[in-house]
Design a protein around this motif. Structure first.
Motif, PDB file in Angstrom:
ATOM      1  N   LEU A 249       0.834  -1.203   0.000  1.00  0.00           N
ATOM      2  CA  LEU A 249       0.000   0.000   0.000  1.00  0.00           C
ATOM      3  C   LEU A 249       0.872   1.259   0.000  1.00  0.00           C
ATOM      4  CD1 LEU A 249      -3.023   0.681   0.053  1.00  0.00           C
ATOM      5  CD2 LEU A 249      -2.875   0.830   2.542  1.00  0.00           C
ATOM      6  N   PHE A 250       1.944   1.224   0.793  1.00  0.00           N
ATOM      7  CA  PHE A 250       2.897   2.337   0.792  1.00  0.00           C
ATOM      8  C   PHE A 250       3.517   2.483  -0.592  1.00  0.00           C
ATOM      9  CE2 PHE A 250       7.015   4.312   1.295  1.00  0.00           C
ATOM     10  CZ  PHE A 250       6.793   5.322   2.224  1.00  0.00           C
ATOM     11  N   GLY A 251       3.874   1.349  -1.202  1.00  0.00           N
ATOM     12  CA  GLY A 251       4.456   1.389  -2.535  1.00  0.00           C
ATOM     13  C   GLY A 251       3.493   1.930  -3.579  1.00  0.00           C
ATOM     14  N   ALA A 252       2.211   1.561  -3.449  1.00  0.00           N
ATOM     15  CA  ALA A 252       1.208   2.079  -4.389  1.00  0.00           C
ATOM     16  C   ALA A 252       1.092   3.589  -4.259  1.00  0.00           C
ATOM     17  CB  ALA A 252      -0.136   1.409  -4.122  1.00  0.00           C
ATOM     18  N   GLY A 253       1.110   4.069  -3.027  1.00  0.00           N
ATOM     19  CA  GLY A 253       1.074   5.509  -2.816  1.00  0.00           C
ATOM     20  C   GLY A 253       2.287   6.198  -3.404  1.00  0.00           C
ATOM     21  N   SER A 254       3.459   5.586  -3.233  1.00  0.00           N
ATOM     22  CA  SER A 254       4.684   6.186  -3.758  1.00  0.00           C
ATOM     23  C   SER A 254       4.652   6.266  -5.281  1.00  0.00           C
ATOM     24  CB  SER A 254       5.902   5.386  -3.288  1.00  0.00           C
ATOM     25  OG  SER A 254       5.924   4.086  -3.861  1.00  0.00           O
ATOM     26  N   PHE A 255       4.057   5.257  -5.926  1.00  0.00           N
ATOM     27  CA  PHE A 255       3.941   5.278  -7.383  1.00  0.00           C
ATOM     28  C   PHE A 255       3.041   6.425  -7.833  1.00  0.00           C
ATOM     29  CE2 PHE A 255       1.844   3.997 -11.348  1.00  0.00           C
ATOM     30  CZ  PHE A 255       2.948   3.787 -12.154  1.00  0.00           C
ATOM     31  N   VAL A 256       1.933   6.594  -7.139  1.00  0.00           N
ATOM     32  CA  VAL A 256       1.020   7.703  -7.465  1.00  0.00           C
ATOM     33  C   VAL A 256       1.726   9.040  -7.247  1.00  0.00           C
ATOM     34  CG1 VAL A 256      -1.105   8.880  -6.769  1.00  0.00           C
ATOM     35  CG2 VAL A 256      -1.071   6.392  -6.959  1.00  0.00           C
ATOM     36  N   GLY A 257       2.428   9.158  -6.126  1.00  0.00           N
ATOM     37  CA  GLY A 257       3.091  10.417  -5.806  1.00  0.00           C
ATOM     38  C   GLY A 257       4.141  10.809  -6.819  1.00  0.00           C
ATOM     39  N   VAL A 258       5.014   9.874  -7.173  1.00  0.00           N
ATOM     40  CA  VAL A 258       6.100  10.205  -8.099  1.00  0.00           C
ATOM     41  C   VAL A 258       5.560  10.466  -9.492  1.00  0.00           C
ATOM     42  CG1 VAL A 258       6.715   7.880  -8.919  1.00  0.00           C
ATOM     43  CG2 VAL A 258       8.493   9.590  -8.612  1.00  0.00           C
ATOM     44  N   THR A 259       4.453   9.798  -9.862  1.00  0.00           N
ATOM     45  CA  THR A 259       3.861  10.007 -11.185  1.00  0.00           C
ATOM     46  C   THR A 259       3.199  11.371 -11.290  1.00  0.00           C
ATOM     47  OG1 THR A 259       3.468   7.623 -11.422  1.00  0.00           O
ATOM     48  CG2 THR A 259       2.228   9.090 -12.872  1.00  0.00           C
ATOM     49  N   VAL A 260       2.408  11.723 -10.280  1.00  0.00           N
ATOM     50  CA  VAL A 260       1.719  13.025 -10.293  1.00  0.00           C
ATOM     51  C   VAL A 260       2.723  14.166 -10.172  1.00  0.00           C
ATOM     52  CG1 VAL A 260       0.070  14.487  -9.066  1.00  0.00           C
ATOM     53  CG2 VAL A 260      -0.425  12.056  -9.385  1.00  0.00           C
ATOM     54  N   ALA A 261       3.676  14.031  -9.262  1.00  0.00           N
ATOM     55  CA  ALA A 261       4.661  15.099  -9.069  1.00  0.00           C
ATOM     56  C   ALA A 261       5.499  15.326 -10.320  1.00  0.00           C
ATOM     57  CB  ALA A 261       5.568  14.781  -7.884  1.00  0.00           C
ATOM     58  N   GLY A 262       5.719  14.260 -11.089  1.00  0.00           N
ATOM     59  CA  GLY A 262       6.501  14.404 -12.305  1.00  0.00           C
ATOM     60  C   GLY A 262       5.894  15.388 -13.293  1.00  0.00           C
ATOM     61  N   ARG A 263       4.593  15.618 -13.189  1.00  0.00           N
ATOM     62  CA  ARG A 263       3.921  16.552 -14.088  1.00  0.00           C
ATOM     63  C   ARG A 263       4.049  18.005 -13.635  1.00  0.00           C
ATOM     64  NH1 ARG A 263       0.902  13.825 -17.697  1.00  0.00           N
ATOM     65  NH2 ARG A 263       0.522  11.618 -17.299  1.00  0.00           N
ATOM     66  N   PHE A 264       4.486  18.204 -12.402  1.00  0.00           N
ATOM     67  CA  PHE A 264       4.569  19.563 -11.862  1.00  0.00           C
ATOM     68  C   PHE A 264       5.977  19.958 -11.417  1.00  0.00           C
ATOM     69  CE2 PHE A 264       0.240  18.067 -11.090  1.00  0.00           C
ATOM     70  CZ  PHE A 264      -0.512  19.101 -11.625  1.00  0.00           C
ATOM     71  N   SER A 265       6.860  18.973 -11.190  1.00  0.00           N
ATOM     72  CA  SER A 265       8.157  19.279 -10.586  1.00  0.00           C
ATOM     73  C   SER A 265       9.065  20.094 -11.504  1.00  0.00           C
ATOM     74  CB  SER A 265       8.868  17.985 -10.173  1.00  0.00           C
ATOM     75  OG  SER A 265       9.065  17.133 -11.286  1.00  0.00           O
ATOM     76  N   ASP A 266       8.810  20.085 -12.817  1.00  0.00           N
ATOM     77  CA  ASP A 266       9.605  20.917 -13.720  1.00  0.00           C
ATOM     78  C   ASP A 266       9.116  22.360 -13.716  1.00  0.00           C
ATOM     79  OD1 ASP A 266      11.412  18.942 -14.839  1.00  0.00           O
ATOM     80  OD2 ASP A 266       9.661  18.103 -15.846  1.00  0.00           O
ATOM     81  N   ARG A 267       7.783  22.544 -13.860  1.00  0.00           N
ATOM     82  CA  ARG A 267       7.227  23.885 -14.018  1.00  0.00           C
ATOM     83  C   ARG A 267       6.940  24.569 -12.687  1.00  0.00           C
ATOM     84  NH1 ARG A 267       2.492  23.495 -15.560  1.00  0.00           N
ATOM     85  NH2 ARG A 267       2.224  21.241 -15.529  1.00  0.00           N
ATOM     86  N   ARG A 268       6.519  23.820 -11.681  1.00  0.00           N
ATOM     87  CA  ARG A 268       6.130  24.423 -10.406  1.00  0.00           C
ATOM     88  C   ARG A 268       6.728  23.662  -9.217  1.00  0.00           C
ATOM     89  NH1 ARG A 268       1.771  27.915 -10.370  1.00  0.00           N
ATOM     90  NH2 ARG A 268       0.814  28.338 -12.405  1.00  0.00           N
ATOM     91  N   PRO A 269       8.040  23.548  -9.156  1.00  0.00           N
ATOM     92  CA  PRO A 269       8.637  22.796  -8.040  1.00  0.00           C
ATOM     93  C   PRO A 269       8.359  23.427  -6.686  1.00  0.00           C
ATOM     94  CG  PRO A 269      10.317  24.029  -9.230  1.00  0.00           C
ATOM     95  CD  PRO A 269       9.061  24.120 -10.050  1.00  0.00           C
ATOM     96  N   GLY A 270       8.312  24.780  -6.648  1.00  0.00           N
ATOM     97  CA  GLY A 270       8.037  25.450  -5.383  1.00  0.00           C
ATOM     98  C   GLY A 270       6.657  25.115  -4.853  1.00  0.00           C
ATOM     99  N   SER A 271       5.686  25.007  -5.752  1.00  0.00           N
ATOM    100  CA  SER A 271       4.324  24.662  -5.330  1.00  0.00           C
ATOM    101  C   SER A 271       4.266  23.249  -4.765  1.00  0.00           C
ATOM    102  CB  SER A 271       3.363  24.791  -6.523  1.00  0.00           C
ATOM    103  OG  SER A 271       3.325  26.117  -6.999  1.00  0.00           O
ATOM    104  N   VAL A 272       4.991  22.313  -5.404  1.00  0.00           N
ATOM    105  CA  VAL A 272       5.012  20.939  -4.903  1.00  0.00           C
ATOM    106  C   VAL A 272       5.601  20.899  -3.496  1.00  0.00           C
ATOM    107  CG1 VAL A 272       5.936  18.617  -5.258  1.00  0.00           C
ATOM    108  CG2 VAL A 272       5.199  19.972  -7.226  1.00  0.00           C
ATOM    109  N   ILE A 273       6.702  21.630  -3.290  1.00  0.00           N
ATOM    110  CA  ILE A 273       7.351  21.639  -1.975  1.00  0.00           C
ATOM    111  C   ILE A 273       6.452  22.311  -0.938  1.00  0.00           C
ATOM    112  CG2 ILE A 273       9.333  22.515  -0.669  1.00  0.00           C
ATOM    113  CD1 ILE A 273      10.948  22.320  -3.303  1.00  0.00           C
ATOM    114  N   ALA A 274       5.848  23.455  -1.323  1.00  0.00           N
ATOM    115  CA  ALA A 274       5.029  24.215  -0.378  1.00  0.00           C
ATOM    116  C   ALA A 274       3.763  23.471   0.021  1.00  0.00           C
ATOM    117  CB  ALA A 274       4.666  25.571  -0.983  1.00  0.00           C
ATOM    118  N   VAL A 275       3.222  22.657  -0.878  1.00  0.00           N
ATOM    119  CA  VAL A 275       1.989  21.916  -0.570  1.00  0.00           C
ATOM    120  C   VAL A 275       2.303  20.573   0.086  1.00  0.00           C
ATOM    121  CG1 VAL A 275      -0.029  20.776  -1.564  1.00  0.00           C
ATOM    122  CG2 VAL A 275       0.654  23.044  -2.378  1.00  0.00           C
ATOM    123  N   CYS A 276       3.175  19.797  -0.537  1.00  0.00           N
ATOM    124  CA  CYS A 276       3.438  18.441  -0.048  1.00  0.00           C
ATOM    125  C   CYS A 276       4.225  18.433   1.260  1.00  0.00           C
ATOM    126  CB  CYS A 276       4.192  17.638  -1.111  1.00  0.00           C
ATOM    127  SG  CYS A 276       3.234  17.271  -2.586  1.00  0.00           S
ATOM    128  N   GLY A 277       5.127  19.408   1.441  1.00  0.00           N
ATOM    129  CA  GLY A 277       5.952  19.427   2.646  1.00  0.00           C
ATOM    130  C   GLY A 277       5.143  19.498   3.934  1.00  0.00           C
TER     131      GLY A 277
END
Length: 393
Positions: A249-277
Motif C-alpha cells: 500500500l505504501f508502494g502504491a502511494g509512492s507510485f502515485v506520488g512520483v507520477t503526479v509530481a513528475g507533471r509539476f516538478s519541472d514547471r512548479r517545483p516550489g508549489s510541490v514543496i510548499a503543498v506536499c511538505g
C-alpha cells in the motif's frame, strides 16, 4: 517520454527489488549461515554504505565511457554478484557481494539519472526522473513482497537467482533501446568539463541545500518505512500477513506520488514543496498518534507514500537542475542524496525504538526530519525552486 527511459526503469526495478527484499529474508539468511539476526542485518547496512560511496566513485570512473556500455556493464555486474550470493556458503563472501552489488547499483543509478536528463528536453527532467523512479516504486509494490514470498517458499537463494534473471532483459533492453550517443550533454560546451570542475559544483550553495533537503526527506521516508512491520503487528495489533499488504500500500502511494509530481516538478517545483511538505509533516504526526486505528493506519500509509515520493522526487529533480555544470556527476550527487537518507533514516529511527514512544518512535523521527527540512526550505523557496524561466543565477 522516450522508450529508452522505460528500459532504464526496468533495471531500476530489478535493483530496487534487491535492495528492499532483504527486509523479509534476514531470518532465513541468519539461520542458513548460523549467524545472529543482527549480523544478518549487516547485509542491509553494507548495501547502503556501498550505495553512498559507490555513486560518486563509479560515476567518476565511468565518466568517459559511453553511457550505453556503462549501463550494460553495471547491470551485468549486478547479475553476476547475485549469482555469487546465491551459491556461496560463506557469510563473509555474501556480505562482500552485497557491497559490490551496491557499487554496481549506485554506478548504474548515477549514470542513468545523468543519461535520463539528456534523453528529454532540458525543461522535462522532472518527468524523466518520475519515469526512472517508477521502477523503484514498483519494486516496493510488487518486487519486494514477491521477493520475500519467493524466499519464504523456496529459500533466500531462489530470490537471488530471480534478481539475476531480471537483470538479463534489462541488459538486452539497454543494448537495443539506449541510443549510442545517450548521456552526451545537449548543451554547447566549447571547453570540456573536467572532473575537477564537476566536483567543484558540489560547493554551490543552492546545490548543497537541495542535496541536504533531499537527504532529510528521504531519511524521513525510510525511517518509518523500515519499521512499518512492528507498527502493523504491535501498535495496530494486526496479523503478520498484513505486513506485506501495508508495504504494498505504501508502494502504491509512492507510485502515485512520483507520477503526479513528475507533471509539476519541472514547471512548479516550489508549489510541490510548499503543498506536499506541510502535508507530509502533518501526516507523519497523524501516523504517530493514530496508528492504533486500522483504517487510519491504512489510509495514512498510502497518503504518506504518495506525499513522501512526490516531495522526494521533486527535490531530486532540483539536484539534477542545480548540477547542470556537472553533466556526468550530477546523477551521482542525486544518488548520494537518496542513499544518505536511506542509510541515516533507519539508523535514527532505530534509536527511538527504545524510547517511551516505542514502535511509534520512527514516525516521530520522520516528523522531526521533515520539520527540519521545511525550516530550511520554506524561507528559501523562490531561490531553490524557481519556476521555469525564472531561475535565479
Amino acid at each position: 517520454m522516450p522508450f529508452s527511459l522505460y528500459v532504464l526503469a526496468v533495471a531500476v526495478f530489478a535493483m530496487g527489488t534487491s535492495e528492499f527484499m532483504l527486509a523479509g529474508l534476514v531470518p532465513d539468511i541468519a539461520a542458513s549461515f548460523d549467524v545472529s539476526i543482527g549480523s544478518a542485518g549487516l547485509l542491509t547496512s553494507a548495501f547502503a554504505i556501498g550505495m553512498i560511496v559507490g555513486a560518486p566513485l563509479m560515476a567518476a570512473l565511468a565518466r568517459r565511457w559511453p553511457a550505453r556500455t556503462t549501463l550494460r556493464l553495471f547491470v551485468l555486474g549486478f547479475a553476476i554478484v547475485h549469482i555469487a550470493g546465491a551459491v556461496t556458503t560463506s557469510f563473509t563472501l555474501l556480505l562482500f557481494t552485497r557491497v559490490i552489488a551496491a557499487l554496481a547499483n549506485a554506478g548504474f543509478l548515477a549514470v542513468a539519472l545523468s543519461t535520463a536528463a539528456t534523453l528529454v528536453a532540458p525543461a522535462r527532467k522532472g518527468r524523466a526522473l518520475a519515469v526512472l523512479l517508477s521502477g523503484t516504486t514498483i519494486a516496493t509494490i510488487a518486487g519486494a513482497p514477491s521477493g520475500a514470498l519467493i524466499g519464504t517458499l523456496l529459500g533466500y537463494r531462489a530470490t537471488f537467482w530471480t534478481i539475476a534473471l531480471l537483470c538479463l532483459p534489462a541488459a538486452i533492453g539497454i543494448a537495443k533501446g539506449i541510443p549510442a550517443d545517450a548521456g552526451e550533454s545537449t548543451q554547447d560546451t566549447p571547453v570540456p568539463v573536467t572532473l575537477q570542475i564537476e566536483i567543484a559544483q558540489i560547493m554551490k550553495p543552492r546545490l548543497m541545500v537541495v542535496i541536504l533537503l533531499a537527504a532529510l526527506v528521504n531519511a524521513a521516508t525510510f525511517a518509518t518505512f523500515t519499521f512499518l512491520a512492528p507498527i502493523v503487528t504491535g501498535t495496530a495489533g494486526l496479523e503478520e500477513l498484513w505486513v506485506p499488504v501495508v508495504l504494498a500500500l505504501f508502494g502504491a502511494g509512492s507510485f502515485v506520488g512520483v507520477t503526479v509530481a513528475g507533471r509539476f516538478s519541472d514547471r512548479r517545483p516550489g508549489s510541490v514543496i510548499a503543498v506536499c511538505g506541510p502535508l507530509l509533516l502533518l501526516g507523519w504526526i497523524a501516523l504517530a498518534t493514530q496508528a492504533g486505528h486500522t483504517v487510519a493506519l491504512l489510509f495514512l500509509v498510502f497518503t504518506q507514500g504518495a506525499l513522501a515520493f512526490a516531495l522526494g522526487s521533486t527535490l531530486i529533480a532540483r539536484v539534477l537542475y542545480e548540477s547542470e555544470g556537472a553533466p556526468t556527476m550530477g546523477g551521482a550527487y542525486a544518488t548520494a542524496a537518496l542513499n544518505i537518507g536511506a542509510a541515516g533514516g533507519p539508523a535514527i529511527a532505530a534509536a527511538t525504538l527504545s524510547s517511551q514512544a516505542g514502535d511509534l518512535g520512527p514516525a516521530w523521527a520522520s516528523s522531526l526530519l521533515v520539520a527540519i527540512a521545511l525550516v530550511i526550505a520554506l524561507p528559501r523557496l523562490r531561490v531553490i525552486a524557481p519556476r521555469v524561466g525564472q531561475a535565479i543565477r
